[in-house]
Scaffold this motif. Structure first.
Motif, PDB file in Angstrom:
ATOM      1  N   UNK A 130       0.819  -1.133   0.295  1.00 30.05           N
ATOM      2  CA  UNK A 130       0.114  -0.053   0.164  1.00 30.05           C
ATOM      3  C   UNK A 130       0.838   1.433  -0.169  1.00 30.05           C
ATOM      4  N   UNK A 131       2.029   1.237   0.685  1.00 33.01           N
ATOM      5  CA  UNK A 131       3.009   2.320   0.600  1.00 33.01           C
ATOM      6  C   UNK A 131       3.708   2.432  -0.769  1.00 33.01           C
ATOM      7  N   UNK A 132       3.870   1.328  -1.501  1.00 28.10           N
ATOM      8  CA  UNK A 132       4.436   1.512  -2.584  1.00 28.10           C
ATOM      9  C   UNK A 132       3.391   1.974  -3.565  1.00 28.10           C
ATOM     10  N   UNK A 133       2.107   1.414  -3.641  1.00 27.65           N
ATOM     11  CA  UNK A 133       1.224   2.096  -4.441  1.00 27.65           C
ATOM     12  C   UNK A 133       0.964   3.633  -4.110  1.00 27.65           C
ATOM     13  N   UNK A 134       0.904   4.106  -3.013  1.00 26.23           N
ATOM     14  CA  UNK A 134       0.609   5.432  -2.646  1.00 26.23           C
ATOM     15  C   UNK A 134       1.951   6.416  -3.277  1.00 26.23           C
ATOM     16  N   UNK A 135       3.128   5.823  -3.153  1.00 26.74           N
ATOM     17  CA  UNK A 135       4.351   6.590  -3.893  1.00 26.74           C
ATOM     18  C   UNK A 135       4.030   6.414  -5.400  1.00 26.74           C
ATOM     19  N   UNK A 136       3.689   5.547  -5.992  1.00 28.37           N
ATOM     20  CA  UNK A 136       3.496   5.507  -7.398  1.00 28.37           C
ATOM     21  C   UNK A 136       2.218   6.459  -7.799  1.00 28.37           C
ATOM     22  N   UNK A 137       1.274   6.511  -7.211  1.00 26.77           N
ATOM     23  CA  UNK A 137       0.290   7.448  -7.548  1.00 26.77           C
ATOM     24  C   UNK A 137       0.731   8.805  -7.200  1.00 26.77           C
ATOM     25  N   UNK A 138       1.526   9.080  -6.146  1.00 36.93           N
ATOM     26  CA  UNK A 138       2.165  10.554  -6.045  1.00 36.93           C
ATOM     27  C   UNK A 138       3.029  10.828  -7.329  1.00 36.93           C
ATOM     28  N   UNK A 139       3.404   9.887  -7.549  1.00 37.37           N
ATOM     29  CA  UNK A 139       4.517  10.096  -8.682  1.00 37.37           C
ATOM     30  C   UNK A 139       3.776  10.353 -10.084  1.00 37.37           C
ATOM     31  N   UNK A 195      -0.258  10.141 -10.941  1.00 36.52           N
ATOM     32  CA  UNK A 195      -1.512  10.560 -10.864  1.00 36.52           C
ATOM     33  C   UNK A 195      -1.905  11.828 -11.437  1.00 36.52           C
ATOM     34  N   UNK A 196      -1.260  12.721 -10.843  1.00 33.92           N
ATOM     35  CA  UNK A 196      -1.492  14.243 -11.269  1.00 33.92           C
ATOM     36  C   UNK A 196      -1.236  14.407 -12.596  1.00 33.92           C
ATOM     37  N   UNK A 197      -0.163  13.666 -13.384  1.00 36.16           N
ATOM     38  CA  UNK A 197       0.139  14.374 -14.824  1.00 36.16           C
ATOM     39  C   UNK A 197      -0.895  13.266 -15.694  1.00 36.16           C
ATOM     40  N   UNK A 198      -1.495  12.074 -14.901  1.00 32.20           N
ATOM     41  CA  UNK A 198      -2.026  11.216 -15.752  1.00 32.20           C
ATOM     42  C   UNK A 198      -3.539  10.936 -15.145  1.00 32.20           C
ATOM     43  N   UNK A 199      -4.583  11.702 -14.645  1.00 32.10           N
ATOM     44  CA  UNK A 199      -5.677  11.449 -14.065  1.00 32.10           C
ATOM     45  C   UNK A 199      -6.494  10.547 -14.652  1.00 32.10           C
ATOM     46  N   UNK A 200      -6.710  10.555 -15.918  1.00 30.49           N
ATOM     47  CA  UNK A 200      -7.452   9.655 -16.569  1.00 30.49           C
ATOM     48  C   UNK A 200      -7.029   8.520 -17.210  1.00 30.49           C
TER      49      UNK A 200
END
Length: 92
Positions: A47-56, A58-63
């Motif tokens: 879950x920590x790894x997924x959160x880090x990947x989303x932080x990296x 998600x903002x640039x690729x929300x869809x």
């Protein structure tokens, strides 16, 4: 040397590469995610790894479908339910 994203939570660059594939489908993203998840070291909290990947990413690729797959991966696993039939019977 090939750039694989340089991220400790994605050492093989699977998630990184998924964001670079034009027209990737949600099913393909789920398959890539499963491959990634099966190779996360047991010492690492997924879950920590997924959160880090989303932080990296998600903002640039929300869809992007991988963003949704990562968000789905963050969701708490479903509670196991009692199986019916012979599998649910007490054998004592």
């Amino acid at each position: 040397m090939v750039d694989k994203g340089g991220h400790d939570d994605d050492p093989r660059g699977l998630i990184f590469e998924s964001y670079r594939i034009s027209g990737i489908t949600p099913g393909e993203c789920r398959s890539i995610f499963l491959d990634w998840a099966m190779n996360v070291p047991q010492s690492r909290d997924t879950s920590v790894a997924i959160a880090a990947l989303l932080a990296r990413y998600a903002a640039a690729h929300p869809n992007h479908p991988m963003t949704q797959v990562l968000r789905d991966g963050q969701a708490a696993p479903a509670q196991p339910r009692r199986r019916g039939g012979a599998m649910g019977r007490n054998r004592g």
